[in-house]
Design an enzyme around this catalytic site. Structure first.
Site, short mmCIF file in Angstrom:
data_model
loop_
_atom_site.label_atom_id
_atom_site.label_comp_id
_atom_site.label_asym_id
_atom_site.label_seq_id
_atom_site.Cartn_x
_atom_site.Cartn_y
_atom_site.Cartn_z
N GLY A 182 0.81 -0.89 0.08
CA GLY A 182 -0.09 -0.63 -0.34
C GLY A 182 0.92 0.88 0.11
N GLY A 183 0.46 2.09 -1.40
CA GLY A 183 1.21 3.05 -0.92
C GLY A 183 0.57 4.35 -0.76
N GLU A 205 2.77 -0.85 -4.17
CA GLU A 205 1.09 -0.15 -4.46
C GLU A 205 0.38 -0.51 -6.32
OE1 GLU A 205 -2.01 2.10 -5.19
OE2 GLU A 205 -0.83 2.13 -2.96
N GLY A 273 -5.60 0.78 3.42
CA GLY A 273 -7.01 1.34 3.72
C GLY A 273 -7.28 0.96 5.11
N HIS A 450 12.68 36.24 4.27
CA HIS A 450 13.77 35.83 3.63
C HIS A 450 15.17 35.30 4.62
CE1 HIS A 450 16.89 34.82 0.99
NE2 HIS A 450 18.07 35.78 1.42
#
Length: 472
Positions: A182-183, A205, A273, A450
């Site tokens: 599973g990816g 995957e 999942g 920055h």
């Protein structure tokens, strides 16, 4: 309090946020939880996994110090017991905090397993010292029972050689090799963690790319980065079978080219999942049923109310577009509590929920991918800036990028996508940009500090607004 205003079934992120907000609005609340308040996120998911990923980041930092910066540091060993003790302490302190917060708010927490008996009533079994308890809500019932990991036929998790995301980080010791099935975000995070800890990792995957729900450029950049770290990423690949042995697992994987790859690993992680938890909930007694994917779908997304008036649903029980993320559950809980209290509340904008993968490097995104925007008929302008084009990105040296998708001609921003170090901490700004329907010119007039990684975000919006500075 056998007849509270609000009855919440499940004490995870969606459930306890509903309870806290409802109590703050003056409603009486009973929350039923059969395990521990905090749910999967606190005890088996978000919090312990991110604690472990922070430890992995420290390990990676030692290697970077030595190999890139001339700091002659070495890693003697990883004290697994000390590492997991720190993780468990973090979880325990968070758990005590949630319990204390609920108590302070006046929420009554009942330990036990709840089953609906009507649309407004539940029976709670296994209540310490009471056995069974019947409760009825005056205003509404909120279902928040969460989800559990999906498994594959023939793979029975044993907590050691074959594990799911619920128990992977609690398995004994650090394995020398791991096969991750599973990816998606969970699989990628666990692959990243184990690689940082020195394991040989194969990531499989079935889709044609990892993080298949993200922008294609996110998948491409992350795949490249994971491969540079030595992770064997196999997309368009499927598990044929796996044999559990005494010392680990031997699996056969069908590659994208149709070849059969033999993989031997000390541990196999199934990360294919999650599925909603509704077994034993008694939905039919309340006149409810799940859809064909197991979700309890609302008929009114502005209230998250089901077809049965007064029964609401939050968290992982909800189908897409709810993303099944803890922070989305918080928002859903707030909405439902305010709805039950009669307080005006804006619907949850699930399209503007940020998504983060805490791998190394991280990914973060919000809104539509480029492909999704085009599929919806938008003509788009796209600008991408590598993080190595800004000074702070060069300092970190992990690569990555910022990508913005906006309506052609300076129109609405549809999506922002990032790969790189600490981008989980950068995405909140973009959530506001997408959520407030901002245009590039709206963002370009604001000044980014920055040198920072967030400078790249500002530079991309400057370019899209026709005011390019460091981009050609």
């Amino acid at each position: 309090m056998s007849t509270p205003d609000v009855l919440v079934v499940g004490g995870g992120t969606g459930g306890y946020s509903t309870a806290l907000r409802a109590a703050a609005l003056g409603l009486t609340v009973v929350l039923v939880e059969r395990d521990k308040v905090g749910g999967t996120c606190l005890h088996r998911g978000c919090i312990p996994s991110k604690a472990m990923l922070h430890a992995a980041e420290l390990v990676d930092g030692i290697a970077e110090a030595r190999e890139r910066w001339g700091v002659k540091a070495t890693l003697d060993d990883v004290d697994w017991a000390a590492l997991t003790a720190t993780r468990d302490d973090i979880v325990a302190r968070n758990h005590r905090g949630v319990e204390a917060h609920l108590a302070h708010a006046g929420v009554r927490v009942v330990a036990g397993t709840a089953r609906l008996t009507t649309a407004r009533s539940v029976r709670v079994e296994g209540v310490p010292g009471q056995g069974a308890l019947d409760l009825t809500a005056r205003r509404g019932v909120v279902l928040a029972t969460g989800s559990r990991p999906r498994t594959l036929p023939g793979l029975v998790p044993d907590g050691s050689r074959v594990v799911t995301s619920d128990d992977a980080l609690f398995a004994p010791g650090l394995p020398d090799s791991v096969l991750v099935l599973g990816g998606g975000a969970i699989g990628v995070e666990y692959a990243s963690f184990h690689r940082s800890m020195g394991a040989q990792v194969t990531l499989v995957e079935a889709a044609d790319r990892i993080l298949p729900l993200e922008d294609a450029d996110v998948s491409r950049h992350l795949t490249r980065a994971l491969k540079r770290r030595g992770i064997d990423v196999r997309t368009g690949a499927r598990l044929l079978d796996a044999e559990v042995r005494k010392a680990g697992v031997r699996a056969r994987v069908r590659t994208v080219r149709g070849e059969t790859l033999a993989v031997e690993a000390c541990r196999l992680l199934v990360a294919v999942g999650r599925t909603p938890v509704t077994e034993g909930l008694g939905l039919s007694a309340a006149g409810l049923a799940t859809d064909d994917r197991g979700f309890v779908a609302p008929v009114d997304w502005t209230r998250l109310e089901t077809a049965v008036p007064g029964v609401h649903v939050v968290g992982d029980l909800l189908p897409p577009p709810s993303p099944g993320l803890a922070h989305a559950s918080f928002a859903e809980g707030l909405l439902v509590a305010e709805t039950l209290a009669g307080v005006p509340s804006a619907p949850v904008d699930h399209a503007a929920v940020p998504r983060v993968t805490y791998s190394s490097p991280q990914t973060a995104s919000v809104g539509l991918s480029e492909a999704e925007a085009r599929a919806r008929g938008h003509e788009v302008d796209v600008d991408t800036m590598p993080l190595t084009a800004v000074a702070k990105g060069m300092v970190h040296g992990q690569g990555g990028m910022v990508k913005v998708v906006a309506e052609k001609g300076g129109g609405q921003v549809w999506g922002v996508h990032m790969v790189g170090p600490h981008v989980s901490e950068m995405i909140a700004e973009s959530q506001l940009i997408v959520g407030w329907d901002a245009h590039p010119s709206d963002v370009a007039r604001h000044i980014h500090p920055h040198p920072t990684l967030s400078e790249a975000v500002g530079e991309v919006f400057l370019t899209l607004a026709g005011r390019a500075l460091h981009q050609q």
